[in-house]
Motif scaffolding. Structure first.
Motif, PDB file in Angstrom:
ATOM      1  N   VAL A 193     -51.161 -13.411 -73.240  1.00  0.00           N
ATOM      2  CA  VAL A 193     -52.496 -14.004 -73.063  1.00  0.00           C
ATOM      3  C   VAL A 193     -53.433 -13.530 -74.179  1.00  0.00           C
ATOM      4  O   VAL A 193     -53.471 -12.343 -74.512  1.00  0.00           O
ATOM      5  N   ALA A 194     -54.167 -14.463 -74.747  1.00  0.00           N
ATOM      6  CA  ALA A 194     -54.980 -14.168 -75.928  1.00  0.00           C
ATOM      7  C   ALA A 194     -56.103 -13.180 -75.601  1.00  0.00           C
ATOM      8  O   ALA A 194     -56.667 -13.219 -74.507  1.00  0.00           O
ATOM      9  N   PRO A 195     -56.440 -12.316 -76.567  1.00  0.00           N
ATOM     10  CA  PRO A 195     -57.483 -11.309 -76.325  1.00  0.00           C
ATOM     11  C   PRO A 195     -58.852 -11.914 -76.024  1.00  0.00           C
ATOM     12  O   PRO A 195     -59.652 -11.289 -75.333  1.00  0.00           O
ATOM     13  N   ASP A 196     -59.091 -13.139 -76.509  1.00  0.00           N
ATOM     14  CA  ASP A 196     -60.393 -13.755 -76.224  1.00  0.00           C
ATOM     15  C   ASP A 196     -60.370 -14.543 -74.906  1.00  0.00           C
ATOM     16  O   ASP A 196     -61.286 -15.314 -74.635  1.00  0.00           O
ATOM     17  N   HIS A 197     -59.348 -14.348 -74.096  1.00  0.00           N
ATOM     18  CA  HIS A 197     -59.301 -14.945 -72.761  1.00  0.00           C
ATOM     19  C   HIS A 197     -59.215 -13.854 -71.687  1.00  0.00           C
ATOM     20  O   HIS A 197     -58.276 -13.837 -70.890  1.00  0.00           O
ATOM     21  N   PRO A 198     -60.188 -12.962 -71.645  1.00  0.00           N
ATOM     22  CA  PRO A 198     -60.086 -11.842 -70.706  1.00  0.00           C
ATOM     23  C   PRO A 198     -60.061 -12.289 -69.238  1.00  0.00           C
ATOM     24  O   PRO A 198     -59.463 -11.623 -68.405  1.00  0.00           O
ATOM     25  N   GLU A 199     -60.682 -13.461 -68.942  1.00  0.00           N
ATOM     26  CA  GLU A 199     -60.746 -13.902 -67.535  1.00  0.00           C
ATOM     27  C   GLU A 199     -59.345 -14.133 -66.987  1.00  0.00           C
ATOM     28  O   GLU A 199     -59.079 -13.882 -65.814  1.00  0.00           O
ATOM     29  N   VAL A 200     -58.464 -14.640 -67.861  1.00  0.00           N
ATOM     30  CA  VAL A 200     -57.094 -14.923 -67.409  1.00  0.00           C
ATOM     31  C   VAL A 200     -56.420 -13.629 -66.945  1.00  0.00           C
ATOM     32  O   VAL A 200     -55.596 -13.628 -66.046  1.00  0.00           O
ATOM     33  N   LYS A 201     -56.836 -12.532 -67.568  1.00  0.00           N
ATOM     34  CA  LYS A 201     -56.183 -11.252 -67.261  1.00  0.00           C
ATOM     35  C   LYS A 201     -56.702 -10.611 -65.970  1.00  0.00           C
ATOM     36  O   LYS A 201     -56.199  -9.572 -65.558  1.00  0.00           O
ATOM     37  N   ASN A 202     -57.721 -11.231 -65.350  1.00  0.00           N
ATOM     38  CA  ASN A 202     -58.244 -10.665 -64.097  1.00  0.00           C
ATOM     39  C   ASN A 202     -57.167 -10.497 -63.041  1.00  0.00           C
ATOM     40  O   ASN A 202     -57.282  -9.666 -62.149  1.00  0.00           O
ATOM     41  N   VAL A 203     -56.114 -11.289 -63.142  1.00  0.00           N
ATOM     42  CA  VAL A 203     -55.036 -11.227 -62.155  1.00  0.00           C
ATOM     43  C   VAL A 203     -54.408  -9.828 -62.118  1.00  0.00           C
ATOM     44  O   VAL A 203     -53.827  -9.415 -61.122  1.00  0.00           O
ATOM     45  N   ILE A 204     -54.602  -9.084 -63.188  1.00  0.00           N
ATOM     46  CA  ILE A 204     -54.117  -7.703 -63.242  1.00  0.00           C
ATOM     47  C   ILE A 204     -54.713  -6.872 -62.099  1.00  0.00           C
ATOM     48  O   ILE A 204     -54.044  -6.008 -61.536  1.00  0.00           O
ATOM     49  N   ASN A 205     -55.961  -7.162 -61.727  1.00  0.00           N
ATOM     50  CA  ASN A 205     -56.586  -6.398 -60.639  1.00  0.00           C
ATOM     51  C   ASN A 205     -55.814  -6.561 -59.334  1.00  0.00           C
ATOM     52  O   ASN A 205     -55.611  -5.605 -58.596  1.00  0.00           O
ATOM     53  N   GLN A 206     -55.392  -7.789 -59.082  1.00  0.00           N
ATOM     54  CA  GLN A 206     -54.625  -8.066 -57.868  1.00  0.00           C
ATOM     55  C   GLN A 206     -53.274  -7.340 -57.909  1.00  0.00           C
ATOM     56  O   GLN A 206     -52.846  -6.749 -56.922  1.00  0.00           O
ATOM     57  N   PHE A 207     -52.627  -7.388 -59.066  1.00  0.00           N
ATOM     58  CA  PHE A 207     -51.331  -6.724 -59.209  1.00  0.00           C
ATOM     59  C   PHE A 207     -51.488  -5.204 -59.058  1.00  0.00           C
ATOM     60  O   PHE A 207     -50.637  -4.531 -58.496  1.00  0.00           O
ATOM     61  N   THR A 208     -52.596  -4.699 -59.577  1.00  0.00           N
ATOM     62  CA  THR A 208     -52.859  -3.263 -59.492  1.00  0.00           C
ATOM     63  C   THR A 208     -53.000  -2.833 -58.031  1.00  0.00           C
ATOM     64  O   THR A 208     -52.414  -1.842 -57.608  1.00  0.00           O
ATOM     65  N   THR A 209     -53.757  -3.607 -57.281  1.00  0.00           N
ATOM     66  CA  THR A 209     -53.936  -3.282 -55.868  1.00  0.00           C
ATOM     67  C   THR A 209     -52.583  -3.251 -55.166  1.00  0.00           C
ATOM     68  O   THR A 209     -52.313  -2.369 -54.349  1.00  0.00           O
ATOM     69  N   LEU A 210     -51.738  -4.208 -55.502  1.00  0.00           N
ATOM     70  CA  LEU A 210     -50.405  -4.262 -54.898  1.00  0.00           C
ATOM     71  C   LEU A 210     -49.592  -3.024 -55.267  1.00  0.00           C
ATOM     72  O   LEU A 210     -48.963  -2.389 -54.416  1.00  0.00           O
ATOM     73  N   ALA A 211     -49.633  -2.664 -56.542  1.00  0.00           N
ATOM     74  CA  ALA A 211     -48.832  -1.524 -57.006  1.00  0.00           C
ATOM     75  C   ALA A 211     -49.329  -0.205 -56.415  1.00  0.00           C
ATOM     76  O   ALA A 211     -48.616   0.788 -56.423  1.00  0.00           O
ATOM     77  N   LEU A 212     -50.573  -0.207 -55.935  1.00  0.00           N
ATOM     78  CA  LEU A 212     -51.116   1.022 -55.363  1.00  0.00           C
ATOM     79  C   LEU A 212     -50.834   1.163 -53.866  1.00  0.00           C
ATOM     80  O   LEU A 212     -51.155   2.170 -53.264  1.00  0.00           O
TER      81      LEU A 212
END
Ligand SMILES: Cc1cc2nc3c(=O)[nH]c(=O)nc-3n(C[C@H](O)[C@H](O)[C@H](O)COP(=O)(O)OP(=O)(O)OC[C@H]3O[C@@H](n4cnc5c(N)ncnc54)[C@H](O)[C@@H]3O)c2cc1C
Ligand code: FES
Lengths: 481, 188
Positions: free
Chosen positions: A74-93
């Motif tokens: 995912v391109a660095p100028d598309h940070p919104e797309v990377k928000n899904v990381i928050n959901q994955f993080t919660t799962l991994a925790l």
């Protein structure tokens, strides 16, 4: 008790037991290993854990850092797309999911070894190679794959020293007209001051500051109705400051009257292309330019002393098959040459086989499967699944990968209900048996994450990615001491 | 025939951005905690890090705003919203005015994703609005939302993105379907 205290309690509970989760002894649990921590891996885990109380998931990752192409694609100028990381993080925790990084499945542990610890194994390892054009001169200096270029600006370990010739000419040709091609064009044409504020690697910013590329030509084999990029990405391109998107009006004219008959997404995209198209007279010398070129196939890289000087293209004619469904490009025997110093091939990623035990279709570049169940010569291998790009092929956005992961998870749940999952041979926790390796757990990644954010803050960006695996491991060690 | 699930509020006073932390204690075991808000995830990180380094103080709230925890605060106004989930089951909930439909779905555990957290970058929050309600939605369908909708699976003429519709009196009683289609059958 106030809600927030119980929230904290349950979080601390998940955190404490994170390491112990899945460890041997526990009875009645279905234990699943997932290979690959991209969206396919995480969404498969998400669905399994959400739907079944008795499932525990370990996600294995070859790199010390999670999230696959969300981080490295995912391109660095598309940070919104990377928000899904928050959901994955919660799962991994949570205590039902464990991230085990820095373990390469197929090399460090093979599939059969892995399977002996789990009731089910899901292969979600994405597509790590790329297709080649197979044309003369492709090895010349100045020809790069989209994958290596993207990996370079996004900091995939091993790509930081990619020797790009950004200052040897003003024109770059990209073969391919998908979203990845547009990402690359945008990175080459966006004003540097804008990019500097993203999480793009500093080595890329340094190199791009010497870039002379002013014109990017995106070449497609077929016509305007077959472009693979999506409307959001094209609209973004048309709004890029100091840059003009050049689509020849005469290329769009033949489609003017049929636009209204197209299905909505294609219709709106074609309308935008028609609206953007021009005769090119409004382009000034100061502008950066993205040009879309249709109906051309790459034939040969023109090189001098093995250094790219241009590309020879064959002009194609479009033939619609009898039922009007598929449009194919047929060479016309006419050629043209474009002068350029750089050629980027963006014609697709490709999966590889990581273990001879996996029934891999080399031609399609995917694992043989039916709804995510791995199939060998028509027989389903119980307890072996695949998900994401390695299952379906390397196309589609996160949404596509998510749906695909849910399908695989659904198959696992069904098989589990029907008693089709094999029992694991051992009650041992695999972490106790991989002593020779340095597994990186999620809490270790959080240390790397913290350090990246700290370094980013110093230079005014969300994070400065660490690109060396050794350095990542060192940070983890330092934090343990 | 579709069964009727009627959920009521858990009696907790939560407001936007904090509701998911509530979910994580309400539903632990059944589902795992989810976030849709940056604020929440940032605080989650901070607190977990604190916990890890054993400096954690239980008095620290996960939320930045502690005012609404006072039991004296008035209950927020709600309207009825009905979701039809993938199994065809109807779920009627009390949706807080000012929340987006994505937030409402998350709060009541309706199976709707929100991968980009409401930033118009994913279309995983696609909902199909009942025909007679579509025109009544005050939130304007922007070009950007249409662009994102074009990527949604099972796109219909009354499709909207859940993160772009804010609950208001105007949509009291609205009925929305979570699309069942998970395969992209379009030629794009
Ligand atoms: C350049 C680019 C830009 C993109 N931009 C967007 C976008 O803006 N929006 C969008 O919606 N989609 C975007 N996509 C698409 C999206 O990234 C994919 O749909 C998705 O990442 C595919 O998920 P995956 O999990 O199958 O593969 P991946 O994300 O590639 O994950 C696979 C993981 O497996 C790991 N792995 C590989 N081999 C092994 C092994 N042997 N052992 C253990 N682990 C292994 C890899 O390191 C990786 O972490 C983009 C894709 C690319 C290539
Ligand atoms: S949550 Fe991503 S578009 Fe609505």
């Amino acid at each position: 008790m106030s809600w927030y205290i119980s929230a904290v309690k349950c979080l601390s509970r998940s955190f404490k037991s994170n390491n112990a989760a899945l460890s041997g002894g526990r009875r009645g649990l279905t234990r699943i290993a997932i290979v690959g921590s991209g969206p396919a891996g995480f969404y498969t885990a998400h669905h399994l854990i959400k739907q079944c109380d008795d499932v525990r998931v370990d996600i294995f990752e070859a790199l010390p850092v999670p999230f696959g192409l969300i981080r490295f694609g995912v391109a660095p100028d598309h940070p919104e797309v990377k928000n899904v990381i928050n959901q994955f993080t919660t799962l991994a925790l949570t205590d039902r999911c464990r991230f085990i990084g820095n373990i390469n499945i197929g090399t460090d542990i093979n599939i059969n070894q892995l399977r002996s610890y789990y009731n089910g194994v899901v292969l979600a390892y994405g597509a790590e190679e790329d297709k080649t054009m197979g044309i003369k001169g492709e090895d010349s200096y100045g020809v790069f794959s989209a994958r290596s270029f993207v990996s370079w600006y996004n900091g995939l370990p091993g790509y930081e020293n990619l020797n790009l010739n950004l200052s040897s000419g003003d024109t770059a040709v990209i073969i391919g007209q998908g979203n990845v091609a547009l990402d690359i064009a945008r990175i080459l044409l966006t004003p540097l001051d804008t990019l500097k504020e993203t999480d793009i690697c500093s080595h890329a910013v340094d190199a791009l500051s010497f870039s002379k590329i002013k014109k990017v030509i995106m070449v497609g084999r077929r016509g305007p109705l077959q472009v693979a990029f999506t409307i959001k990405e094209l609209r973004e391109m048309t709004k890029l400051p100091q840059c003009k998107t050049m689509i020849k009006h005469k290329d769009m004219l033949p489609y003017k009257d049929i636009i209204s008959e197209l299905p909505r997404p294609r219709k709106r995209l074609t309308e935008l292309m028609l609206k953007t198209s021009s005769d090119g007279r409004d382009i000034s010398n100061d502008d950066n330019v993205l040009e879309l070129l249709f109906c051309r196939s790459p034939m040969e890289i023109i090189a001098r002393n093995e250094i790219t000087k241009g590309i020879k293209l064959e002009i194609n004619e479009l033939i619609e098959d009898a039922n009007g469904g598929n449009t194919t490009a047929v060479g016309s025997g006419e050629y043209e040459t474009i002068d350029c110093s750089m050629v980027l091939r963006s014609i697709g990623y490709k999966s590889r086989n990581i273990d001879p035990e996996i029934p891999f279709d080399e031609k399609l570049g995917i694992i043989n499967n039916s709804k995510g169940r791995v199939v060998n010569n028509g027989t389903t291998i119980n307890g072996l699944y695949c998900s994401g790009w390695v299952k379906r092929g390397p196309t589609g956005v996160i949404l596509t990968t998510m749906n695909d992961a849910f399908e695989t998870a659904g198959s696992i749940i069904e098989d589990n209900k029907n008693g089709m999952l094999p029992s694991s041979n051992t009650a041992r926790d695999i972490l106790n048996d991989i002593k020779g390796f340095e597994p990186v757990l999620f809490e270790d990644w959080l240390k790397i994450d913290e350090e990246e954010k700290r370094r980013g803050e110093l230079v005014g960006k969300p994070r400065e990615k660490i690109v060396s695996v050794l350095e990542m491991l060192q940070i983890i060690k330092n934090n343990k001491n | 025939m579709a069964t009727m699930k009627c959920l009521t509020r858990a009696g907790l006073l939560v407001s936007r951005g904090r509701l998911l932390s509530t979910l994580c204690c309400r539903n632990i075991g059944k589902t795992y905690p989810k976030t849709t808000s940056h604020i929440f995830s940032q605080n989650l990180f901070k607190n977990l890090q604190k916990f890890n380094s054993r400096q954690f103080q239980p008095s620290l709230s996960l939320s930045t705003d502690t005012s609404s925890q006072k039991p004296t605060k008035k209950k927020p106004r709600t309207v009825k919203v009905t979701f039809v989930d993938r199994d065809g089951d109807e779920i009627t909930v009390d949706a807080k005015i000012g929340d987006t439909l994505l937030e409402v779905a998350k709060e009541y555990d309706v199976d709707l994703e929100g991968a980009c957290e409401g930033t118009l970058s994913c279309s995983t929050c696609h909902l199909i609005v009942d025909k007679n309600w579509y025109e009544k939605i005050p939130d304007f369908l922007t070009e950007e939302e249409q662009d994102m909708l074009d990527l949604a699976f099972g796109l219909t003429d009354t499709s909207r993105l859940g993160c772009q519709i804010v609950v208001s009196d105007a949509i009291d009683g609205i009925r929305l379907k979570v699309p069942t289609e998970t395969r992209d059958i379009r030629n794009l």
